[in-house]
Design a protein around this motif. Structure first.
Motif, short mmCIF file in Angstrom:
data_model
loop_
_atom_site.label_atom_id
_atom_site.label_comp_id
_atom_site.label_asym_id
_atom_site.label_seq_id
_atom_site.Cartn_x
_atom_site.Cartn_y
_atom_site.Cartn_z
N GLU A 55 0.98 3.61 -7.98
CA GLU A 55 1.76 2.44 -8.38
C GLU A 55 3.16 2.90 -8.71
N THR A 73 5.74 -4.09 -10.04
CA THR A 73 5.08 -2.87 -9.60
C THR A 73 4.81 -2.95 -8.10
N SER A 112 2.27 -1.45 -5.34
CA SER A 112 1.02 -0.72 -5.12
C SER A 112 1.05 -0.13 -3.72
N HIS A 144 -0.69 1.53 -0.35
CA HIS A 144 -1.94 1.52 0.41
C HIS A 144 -1.73 2.34 1.69
N ASP A 195 3.45 -6.67 -6.39
CA ASP A 195 2.49 -7.49 -7.14
C ASP A 195 3.15 -8.71 -7.77
#
Length: 303
Positions: free
Chosen positions: A143, A150, A152, A154, A169
């Motif tokens: 994060e 924030t 995130s 992947h 987010d």
């Protein structure tokens, strides 16, 4: 939107993007700016187009960039990273750990890009190296704190093993790089992107499933800008990928394994020449066909 234009992402909290004019095609290159408490740039475009990125930063009033975040190290997404890092000496460059060494020493990256894009190299400038101390490696699951929101991270290795996606987010926006293909707004279609030498169909399908699990409000493509996300968008790209690979597999079998003839077939039957121009459309078909042929060779060795 014309080359060099900056737009604010509709409904977002201070997210902007610029048309970098990649390959001299309007909207083909999209670089995103999150004007957060700690501003972040998503992708950088080709180094030759960097002045459009600097223009966006000036227009929005960014004088202290905190993060430079390529989705992956292909030079149409990370080619300008060294120039931006030079301009913003306090910015941290974050990229998947597989790609990080190639931003420190881009020699092999340049060689691989020239081999992959062939004649399209005419649109590129050489990248400049980034000091290793400026780079933080990612693996997925991290994060990134931008102060008021924030991101995130992947991992999305289907298009390339060093690709990640960033999920904002706060605004529920997903920056996918090339994990969801190329959204082409004139024809309202999603196009495959399967370049050599590390495209992998099953991993690419898994990446789309990751997007389905995240279920964002908006997907920000690395090419041609943002699009509202729906389940149909993901389903369409999975279908496109499977049908594209199968078409090439069948044509190779039909032509007795003559790969150059296979490539020429798809170049001659492109339906994008009126949209992108004949030269870019041909370059794109050649690139993507070669990537699938390499993938088919790769999986055949495992059988």
């Amino acid at each position: 939107m014309a080359i060099g234009d900056v737009e604010r992402l509709p409904g977002s909290t201070d997210i902007y993007y610029v048309d970098t004019g990649m390959y001299e095609v309007e909207k083909y290159g999209s670089v995103y700016l999150i004007d957060a408490e700690r501003p972040a740039l998503i992708d950088t475009g080709i180094a030759a187009d960097r002045e459009h990125v600097f223009g966006m930063l000036d227009e929005v009033g960014i004088d202290d960039l905190a993060y430079i975040l390529p989705t992956h190290i292909h030079l149409d997404h990370a080619g300008g990273a060294g120039y931006l890092a030079e301009e913003f000496p306090d910015a941290t460059v974050m990229v998947h750990e597989i790609g990080a060494p190639h931003l420190v020493d881009p020699t092999r990256l340049v060689e691989g890009t020239k081999a992959a894009v062939e004649d399209q190299w005419r649109f590129y400038d050489e990248p400049i190296p980034i000091d290793e101390s400026r780079i933080e490696s990612l693996t997925g699951g991290e994060e990134i704190d931008l102060g008021d929101r924030t991101l995130s991270v992947h991992h999305a290795p289907g298009h390339a093993p060093h690709q990640v996606m960033y999920h904002d987010d706060g605004d529920d926006v997903l920056f996918v790089g090339d994990a969801m293909g190329i959204w082409e707004p004139k024809t309202e279609t999603i196009r495959q992107t399967s370049p050599p030498s590390q495209f992998h169909l099953q991993k690419a399908l898994d990446d789309v499933r990751t997007v389905e699990e995240i279920d964002p409000e908006v997907v920000c493509f690395g090419h041609f800008g943002p699009k509202e996300y729906t389940e149909e968008v993901a389903a369409e790209y999975k279908r496109v990928l499977v049908e594209w690979v199968e078409a090439i597999r069948q044509k190779r079998e039909e032509l007795g394994g003559d790969d150059e003839a296979v490539i020429q077939h798809f170049v001659e039957h492109t339906n994008m020449d009126e949209v992108w121009g004949s030269r870019k459309a041909s370059d794109e078909e050649r690139l993507n066909t070669r990537g699938v042929l390499g993938y088919l060779d790769y999986i055949s060795r495992d059988e």
